[in-house]
Design a protein around this motif. Structure first.
Motif, PDB file in Angstrom:
ATOM      1  N   GLN A 139     -10.016 -40.992  26.569  1.00 50.45           N
ATOM      2  CA  GLN A 139      -9.261 -41.418  25.393  1.00 50.45           C
ATOM      3  C   GLN A 139      -8.280 -42.499  25.837  1.00 50.45           C
ATOM      4  OE1 GLN A 139      -7.917 -38.547  26.851  1.00 50.45           O
ATOM      5  NE2 GLN A 139      -9.897 -37.511  26.675  1.00 50.45           N
ATOM      6  N   LEU A 140      -7.291 -42.811  24.996  1.00 50.88           N
ATOM      7  CA  LEU A 140      -6.371 -43.907  25.319  1.00 50.88           C
ATOM      8  C   LEU A 140      -4.900 -43.483  25.319  1.00 50.88           C
ATOM      9  CD1 LEU A 140      -8.114 -46.725  23.232  1.00 50.88           C
ATOM     10  CD2 LEU A 140      -8.359 -46.262  25.691  1.00 50.88           C
ATOM     11  N   LEU A 144      -4.673 -47.714  30.371  1.00 45.64           N
ATOM     12  CA  LEU A 144      -6.001 -48.290  30.177  1.00 45.64           C
ATOM     13  C   LEU A 144      -6.692 -48.551  31.512  1.00 45.64           C
ATOM     14  CD1 LEU A 144      -8.099 -49.316  28.174  1.00 45.64           C
ATOM     15  CD2 LEU A 144      -6.943 -51.542  28.209  1.00 45.64           C
ATOM     16  N   GLU A 145      -5.930 -48.919  32.535  1.00 44.28           N
ATOM     17  CA  GLU A 145      -6.539 -49.194  33.842  1.00 44.28           C
ATOM     18  C   GLU A 145      -7.250 -47.961  34.397  1.00 44.28           C
ATOM     19  OE1 GLU A 145      -3.925 -48.817  37.427  1.00 44.28           O
ATOM     20  OE2 GLU A 145      -2.370 -49.467  36.035  1.00 44.28           O
ATOM     21  N   VAL A 147      -8.534 -45.521  32.524  1.00 44.25           N
ATOM     22  CA  VAL A 147      -9.705 -45.311  31.669  1.00 44.25           C
ATOM     23  C   VAL A 147     -10.850 -46.203  32.134  1.00 44.25           C
ATOM     24  CG1 VAL A 147     -10.615 -45.513  29.324  1.00 44.25           C
ATOM     25  CG2 VAL A 147      -8.301 -44.612  29.692  1.00 44.25           C
ATOM     26  N   ILE A 148     -10.531 -47.484  32.367  1.00 43.25           N
ATOM     27  CA  ILE A 148     -11.543 -48.448  32.809  1.00 43.25           C
ATOM     28  C   ILE A 148     -12.170 -47.996  34.131  1.00 43.25           C
ATOM     29  CG2 ILE A 148     -11.881 -50.812  33.668  1.00 43.25           C
ATOM     30  CD1 ILE A 148      -9.742 -51.684  31.624  1.00 43.25           C
ATOM     31  N   LEU A 163     -16.071 -42.509  24.585  1.00 44.56           N
ATOM     32  CA  LEU A 163     -14.710 -43.037  24.494  1.00 44.56           C
ATOM     33  C   LEU A 163     -14.162 -42.734  23.115  1.00 44.56           C
ATOM     34  CD1 LEU A 163     -12.228 -44.801  25.216  1.00 44.56           C
ATOM     35  CD2 LEU A 163     -13.565 -46.792  24.461  1.00 44.56           C
ATOM     36  N   PRO A 165     -11.276 -43.790  21.050  1.00 40.77           N
ATOM     37  CA  PRO A 165     -10.289 -44.872  21.160  1.00 40.77           C
ATOM     38  C   PRO A 165      -9.003 -44.607  20.391  1.00 40.77           C
ATOM     39  CG  PRO A 165     -11.913 -45.470  19.535  1.00 40.77           C
ATOM     40  CD  PRO A 165     -12.328 -44.115  20.066  1.00 40.77           C
ATOM     41  N   GLN A 169      -6.057 -49.553  20.701  1.00 41.16           N
ATOM     42  CA  GLN A 169      -5.485 -50.736  21.325  1.00 41.16           C
ATOM     43  C   GLN A 169      -6.610 -51.715  21.622  1.00 41.16           C
ATOM     44  OE1 GLN A 169      -4.572 -50.079  25.760  1.00 41.16           O
ATOM     45  NE2 GLN A 169      -4.405 -48.005  24.924  1.00 41.16           N
ATOM     46  N   GLU A 170      -6.251 -52.932  21.979  1.00 40.92           N
ATOM     47  CA  GLU A 170      -7.283 -53.925  22.276  1.00 40.92           C
ATOM     48  C   GLU A 170      -8.022 -53.521  23.546  1.00 40.92           C
ATOM     49  OE1 GLU A 170      -7.723 -58.769  22.765  1.00 40.92           O
ATOM     50  OE2 GLU A 170      -5.953 -57.887  21.814  1.00 40.92           O
ATOM     51  N   LEU A 171      -9.349 -53.547  23.479  1.00 45.52           N
ATOM     52  CA  LEU A 171     -10.162 -53.084  24.596  1.00 45.52           C
ATOM     53  C   LEU A 171     -11.003 -54.219  25.166  1.00 45.52           C
ATOM     54  CD1 LEU A 171     -11.420 -49.726  23.045  1.00 45.52           C
ATOM     55  CD2 LEU A 171      -9.542 -50.040  24.660  1.00 45.52           C
ATOM     56  N   LEU A 175     -15.351 -52.807  29.213  1.00 43.95           N
ATOM     57  CA  LEU A 175     -15.219 -51.368  28.993  1.00 43.95           C
ATOM     58  C   LEU A 175     -16.230 -50.899  27.944  1.00 43.95           C
ATOM     59  CD1 LEU A 175     -13.772 -48.622  29.286  1.00 43.95           C
ATOM     60  CD2 LEU A 175     -12.143 -49.397  27.559  1.00 43.95           C
TER      61      LEU A 175
END
Length: 294
Positions: A139-140, A144-145, A147-148, A163, A165, A169-171, A175
Protein backbone atom coordinates in the motif's frame (compact mmCIF):
# COMPACT_ATOMS: atom_id res chain seq x y z
CA UNK A 1 -1.72 -31.80 4.29
CA UNK A 2 -2.41 -28.92 1.90
CA UNK A 3 0.24 -26.20 2.22
CA UNK A 4 -1.10 -22.76 3.09
CA UNK A 5 -0.50 -20.05 0.48
CA UNK A 6 2.30 -17.71 1.54
CA UNK A 7 1.54 -14.00 1.42
CA UNK A 8 3.94 -11.22 2.36
CA UNK A 9 2.54 -7.80 3.27
CA UNK A 10 4.85 -4.79 3.32
CA UNK A 11 3.02 -1.92 4.94
CA UNK A 12 1.82 0.24 7.77
CA UNK A 13 1.08 -0.75 11.34
CA UNK A 14 -1.03 1.68 13.37
CA UNK A 15 -3.14 1.98 16.45
CA UNK A 16 -6.60 3.21 15.47
CA UNK A 17 -8.19 5.74 17.83
CA UNK A 18 -11.87 5.43 16.96
CA UNK A 19 -14.55 7.90 18.03
CA UNK A 20 -18.20 7.03 17.36
CA UNK A 21 -20.42 10.09 17.04
CA UNK A 22 -23.72 11.16 15.49
CA UNK A 23 -22.04 13.78 13.29
CA UNK A 24 -18.59 15.07 12.33
CA UNK A 25 -17.78 18.39 14.06
CA UNK A 26 -17.40 21.50 11.95
CA UNK A 27 -14.27 23.66 12.21
CA UNK A 28 -14.13 25.18 15.70
CA UNK A 29 -17.03 23.07 16.96
CA UNK A 30 -16.94 20.72 19.97
CA UNK A 31 -19.35 17.79 20.17
CA UNK A 32 -19.92 14.94 22.61
CA UNK A 33 -19.06 11.56 21.13
CA UNK A 34 -20.87 8.32 21.90
CA UNK A 35 -18.00 5.80 22.21
CA UNK A 36 -14.19 5.63 22.04
CA UNK A 37 -12.31 2.49 21.02
CA UNK A 38 -8.63 1.57 20.57
CA UNK A 39 -8.16 -0.90 17.72
CA UNK A 40 -4.97 -2.20 16.06
CA UNK A 41 -4.93 -0.98 12.45
CA UNK A 42 -2.82 0.34 9.59
CA UNK A 43 -3.48 -0.84 6.04
CA UNK A 44 -0.55 -3.25 6.11
CA UNK A 45 -1.57 -4.88 9.38
CA UNK A 46 -5.23 -4.90 8.35
CA UNK A 47 -4.53 -6.71 5.10
CA UNK A 48 -2.25 -9.17 6.90
CA UNK A 49 -4.98 -10.04 9.42
CA UNK A 50 -7.59 -10.32 6.64
CA UNK A 51 -5.44 -12.83 4.75
CA UNK A 52 -4.57 -14.86 7.87
CA UNK A 53 -8.23 -15.22 8.83
CA UNK A 54 -8.94 -16.46 5.32
CA UNK A 55 -6.35 -19.22 5.66
CA UNK A 56 -3.03 -17.82 4.41
CA UNK A 57 0.43 -17.99 5.95
CA UNK A 58 1.23 -14.26 6.26
CA UNK A 59 4.55 -12.53 6.87
CA UNK A 60 4.24 -8.83 7.78
CA UNK A 61 7.15 -6.50 7.08
CA UNK A 62 7.02 -3.14 8.86
CA UNK A 63 8.00 -1.06 11.90
CA UNK A 64 6.47 -0.09 15.24
CA UNK A 65 7.58 2.24 18.01
CA UNK A 66 9.09 1.17 21.31
CA UNK A 67 5.93 2.25 23.13
CA UNK A 68 2.78 0.75 24.59
CA UNK A 69 0.91 0.91 21.29
CA UNK A 70 3.71 -0.99 19.56
CA UNK A 71 3.85 -3.68 22.23
CA UNK A 72 0.09 -4.12 22.24
CA UNK A 73 -0.16 -4.30 18.44
CA UNK A 74 2.59 -6.95 18.14
CA UNK A 75 0.91 -9.08 20.80
CA UNK A 76 -2.40 -8.75 18.97
CA UNK A 77 -0.94 -9.66 15.57
CA UNK A 78 0.80 -12.72 17.01
CA UNK A 79 -2.47 -13.82 18.60
CA UNK A 80 -4.15 -13.47 15.20
CA UNK A 81 -1.50 -15.72 13.67
CA UNK A 82 0.43 -13.12 11.66
CA UNK A 83 4.18 -13.80 11.50
CA UNK A 84 5.76 -10.60 12.89
CA UNK A 85 9.37 -11.83 12.78
CA UNK A 86 10.11 -9.06 10.28
CA UNK A 87 8.39 -6.24 12.17
CA UNK A 88 11.08 -4.18 13.87
CA UNK A 89 10.87 -1.65 16.73
CA UNK A 90 12.36 1.79 15.98
CA UNK A 91 13.04 4.98 17.91
CA UNK A 92 9.81 6.75 16.97
CA UNK A 93 6.18 6.56 18.04
CA UNK A 94 3.97 3.83 16.65
CA UNK A 95 1.80 5.08 13.80
CA UNK A 96 -1.72 6.22 14.66
CA UNK A 97 -4.96 6.73 12.78
CA UNK A 98 -7.61 8.96 14.34
CA UNK A 99 -10.96 7.79 12.97
CA UNK A 100 -14.33 9.50 13.31
CA UNK A 101 -17.26 7.20 12.55
CA UNK A 102 -20.58 8.93 11.89
CA UNK A 103 -23.69 7.51 10.21
CA UNK A 104 -21.90 4.37 9.02
CA UNK A 105 -19.06 6.23 7.28
CA UNK A 106 -15.64 7.39 8.44
CA UNK A 107 -13.04 10.18 8.26
CA UNK A 108 -9.40 9.38 9.04
CA UNK A 109 -6.19 11.27 9.96
CA UNK A 110 -3.00 9.18 9.86
CA UNK A 111 0.27 10.04 11.65
CA UNK A 112 2.88 7.62 10.19
CA UNK A 113 5.47 7.65 13.00
CA UNK A 114 7.46 4.38 12.86
CA UNK A 115 5.99 3.56 9.44
CA UNK A 116 8.37 6.12 7.95
CA UNK A 117 11.23 3.69 8.65
CA UNK A 118 10.02 1.18 6.05
CA UNK A 119 12.58 2.49 3.56
CA UNK A 120 14.16 0.87 0.51
CA UNK A 121 17.16 -0.15 2.63
CA UNK A 122 14.90 -1.71 5.27
CA UNK A 123 12.89 -3.62 2.65
CA UNK A 124 16.07 -4.81 0.91
CA UNK A 125 17.10 -6.42 4.20
CA UNK A 126 13.92 -8.54 3.93
CA UNK A 127 14.58 -9.63 0.33
CA UNK A 128 14.46 -13.37 1.02
CA UNK A 129 11.06 -13.13 2.72
CA UNK A 130 9.51 -11.44 -0.32
CA UNK A 131 11.27 -13.70 -2.83
CA UNK A 132 9.89 -16.85 -1.20
CA UNK A 133 6.26 -15.66 -1.27
CA UNK A 134 3.40 -16.63 -3.54
CA UNK A 135 1.99 -13.10 -3.47
CA UNK A 136 2.99 -9.63 -2.23
CA UNK A 137 0.57 -6.93 -1.05
CA UNK A 138 1.72 -3.32 -0.73
CA UNK A 139 0.00 0.00 0.00
CA UNK A 140 1.12 3.64 0.23
CA UNK A 141 1.09 4.40 3.97
CA UNK A 142 4.84 3.72 4.10
CA UNK A 143 7.58 5.51 2.08
CA UNK A 144 7.22 5.07 -1.68
CA UNK A 145 10.89 4.08 -1.99
CA UNK A 146 10.24 1.03 0.17
CA UNK A 147 7.16 0.10 -1.86
CA UNK A 148 9.13 0.36 -5.11
CA UNK A 149 11.91 -1.83 -3.68
CA UNK A 150 9.44 -4.48 -2.45
CA UNK A 151 7.74 -4.64 -5.86
CA UNK A 152 11.12 -4.78 -7.61
CA UNK A 153 12.17 -7.78 -5.51
CA UNK A 154 8.84 -9.50 -6.17
CA UNK A 155 9.12 -8.91 -9.92
CA UNK A 156 12.64 -10.37 -10.00
CA UNK A 157 11.36 -13.53 -8.32
CA UNK A 158 8.08 -14.06 -10.18
CA UNK A 159 5.90 -13.12 -7.20
CA UNK A 160 2.38 -11.81 -7.97
CA UNK A 161 1.88 -8.23 -6.70
CA UNK A 162 -1.26 -6.39 -5.56
CA UNK A 163 -0.85 -2.62 -5.05
CA UNK A 164 -3.55 -0.93 -3.01
CA UNK A 165 -2.82 2.75 -3.92
CA UNK A 166 -3.97 4.39 -0.72
CA UNK A 167 -3.49 7.11 0.26
CA UNK A 168 -3.20 8.02 -3.41
CA UNK A 169 -0.08 9.78 -4.70
CA UNK A 170 1.73 10.16 -7.99
CA UNK A 171 3.29 6.83 -8.95
CA UNK A 172 6.23 6.19 -11.27
CA UNK A 173 5.53 4.24 -14.47
CA UNK A 174 8.14 1.66 -13.55
CA UNK A 175 6.23 0.74 -10.40
CA UNK A 176 2.97 0.23 -12.29
CA UNK A 177 4.69 -1.88 -14.92
CA UNK A 178 5.96 -4.23 -12.22
CA UNK A 179 2.65 -4.86 -10.47
CA UNK A 180 -0.09 -7.28 -11.49
CA UNK A 181 -3.18 -5.66 -9.93
CA UNK A 182 -3.98 -2.13 -8.71
CA UNK A 183 -6.95 -1.82 -6.34
CA UNK A 184 -8.05 1.83 -5.97
CA UNK A 185 -11.43 3.08 -4.88
CA UNK A 186 -13.32 5.41 -7.25
CA UNK A 187 -11.64 8.58 -5.99
CA UNK A 188 -8.20 7.03 -6.15
CA UNK A 189 -8.88 5.69 -9.63
CA UNK A 190 -9.63 9.19 -10.97
CA UNK A 191 -6.37 10.56 -9.58
CA UNK A 192 -4.45 7.50 -10.74
CA UNK A 193 -5.60 7.98 -14.34
CA UNK A 194 -4.60 11.66 -14.52
CA UNK A 195 -1.79 12.37 -17.00
CA UNK A 196 -1.11 8.67 -17.43
CA UNK A 197 -0.83 6.37 -20.41
CA UNK A 198 -3.83 4.04 -20.26
CA UNK A 199 -1.61 1.17 -21.38
CA UNK A 200 0.15 1.25 -17.98
CA UNK A 201 -3.11 0.32 -16.25
CA UNK A 202 -4.54 -1.96 -18.92
CA UNK A 203 -5.90 -5.16 -17.38
CA UNK A 204 -4.56 -4.26 -13.92
CA UNK A 205 -7.30 -2.08 -12.44
CA UNK A 206 -9.68 -3.54 -9.88
CA UNK A 207 -11.79 -0.63 -8.63
CA UNK A 208 -13.76 -0.90 -5.38
CA UNK A 209 -16.97 1.15 -5.43
CA UNK A 210 -18.50 0.56 -2.01
CA UNK A 211 -22.22 -0.19 -2.28
CA UNK A 212 -21.90 -0.32 -6.08
CA UNK A 213 -19.52 -3.26 -6.01
CA UNK A 214 -16.28 -3.77 -7.95
CA UNK A 215 -15.29 -3.07 -11.55
CA UNK A 216 -12.41 -4.65 -13.45
CA UNK A 217 -11.18 -5.28 -16.98
CA UNK A 218 -11.73 -8.72 -18.50
CA UNK A 219 -10.68 -9.60 -22.04
CA UNK A 220 -10.41 -5.91 -22.87
CA UNK A 221 -13.94 -5.19 -21.64
CA UNK A 222 -15.03 -3.45 -18.45
CA UNK A 223 -17.04 -5.66 -16.09
CA UNK A 224 -18.84 -4.90 -12.85
CA UNK A 225 -19.74 -7.15 -9.94
CA UNK A 226 -22.51 -5.81 -7.66
CA UNK A 227 -21.95 -5.53 -3.93
CA UNK A 228 -23.71 -7.82 -1.49
CA UNK A 229 -26.67 -6.13 0.21
CA UNK A 230 -25.96 -6.02 3.93
CA UNK A 231 -26.65 -3.79 6.94
CA UNK A 232 -23.54 -1.63 7.38
CA UNK A 233 -22.22 -0.81 10.86
CA UNK A 234 -18.71 0.48 10.04
CA UNK A 235 -16.88 0.65 6.70
CA UNK A 236 -13.43 1.00 8.29
CA UNK A 237 -11.19 -1.71 6.88
CA UNK A 238 -13.63 -2.86 4.17
CA UNK A 239 -11.13 -2.05 1.42
CA UNK A 240 -8.37 -3.88 3.28
CA UNK A 241 -10.67 -6.87 3.73
CA UNK A 242 -11.37 -6.86 -0.01
CA UNK A 243 -7.65 -6.88 -0.79
CA UNK A 244 -7.10 -9.81 1.55
CA UNK A 245 -9.96 -11.69 -0.09
CA UNK A 246 -8.76 -10.86 -3.60
CA UNK A 247 -5.27 -12.11 -2.74
CA UNK A 248 -6.60 -15.41 -1.40
CA UNK A 249 -8.81 -15.89 -4.44
CA UNK A 250 -5.94 -15.28 -6.86
CA UNK A 251 -3.57 -17.60 -4.99
CA UNK A 252 -6.19 -20.35 -5.08
CA UNK A 253 -6.32 -20.06 -8.84
CA UNK A 254 -9.72 -18.38 -9.18
CA UNK A 255 -10.38 -16.22 -12.22
CA UNK A 256 -10.20 -12.47 -11.61
CA UNK A 257 -14.01 -12.32 -11.70
CA UNK A 258 -14.39 -15.06 -9.07
CA UNK A 259 -11.58 -13.60 -6.94
CA UNK A 260 -13.37 -10.23 -7.00
CA UNK A 261 -16.64 -11.90 -5.98
CA UNK A 262 -14.86 -13.55 -3.07
CA UNK A 263 -13.25 -10.24 -2.07
CA UNK A 264 -16.69 -8.60 -2.24
CA UNK A 265 -18.08 -11.13 0.22
CA UNK A 266 -15.15 -10.63 2.61
CA UNK A 267 -15.57 -6.84 2.46
CA UNK A 268 -19.33 -7.04 2.99
CA UNK A 269 -18.98 -9.16 6.11
CA UNK A 270 -16.28 -6.85 7.48
CA UNK A 271 -18.73 -3.92 7.58
CA UNK A 272 -21.09 -5.68 10.00
CA UNK A 273 -18.86 -4.99 13.03
CA UNK A 274 -16.99 -1.99 14.44
CA UNK A 275 -13.25 -1.70 13.81
CA UNK A 276 -10.97 -2.51 10.90
CA UNK A 277 -9.59 -5.85 12.08
CA UNK A 278 -12.27 -6.90 14.56
CA UNK A 279 -14.84 -7.15 11.78
CA UNK A 280 -12.74 -9.26 9.41
CA UNK A 281 -14.32 -12.67 8.73
CA UNK A 282 -12.84 -16.17 8.66
CA UNK A 283 -12.85 -18.36 5.55
CA UNK A 284 -15.65 -20.46 7.04
CA UNK A 285 -17.79 -17.39 7.72
CA UNK A 286 -17.28 -16.20 4.14
CA UNK A 287 -18.21 -19.60 2.69
CA UNK A 288 -21.40 -19.72 4.77
CA UNK A 289 -22.26 -16.15 3.77
CA UNK A 290 -21.77 -16.81 0.05
CA UNK A 291 -23.96 -19.94 0.19
CA UNK A 292 -26.69 -18.03 2.05
CA UNK A 293 -26.76 -15.38 -0.68
CA UNK A 294 -27.34 -17.81 -3.56
Amino acid sequence: MEQKPKITVVGSINMDLVTITSQVPKVGETLFGEHFILNPGGKGANQAVAAVRLGANVQLIGCVGQDTFGTDILAHLQKEGVDVTNVEPVTDVTGTATIIVANGDNSIIVVPGANNYVTAEFVESKRDVIAESNLLIVQLETPLEGVIKAVEIAKENGVTVILNPAPIQELPSELLRNIDYVTPNEHEEQLLRQNRDEEELNGKLVVTKGSEGVSFSEDGKQSNIPAYKIDVVDTTGAGDSFNGGLAIGLIKGLSLREACKYGNAVAALSTTKLGAQTGMPTAQEVDIFIKSMK
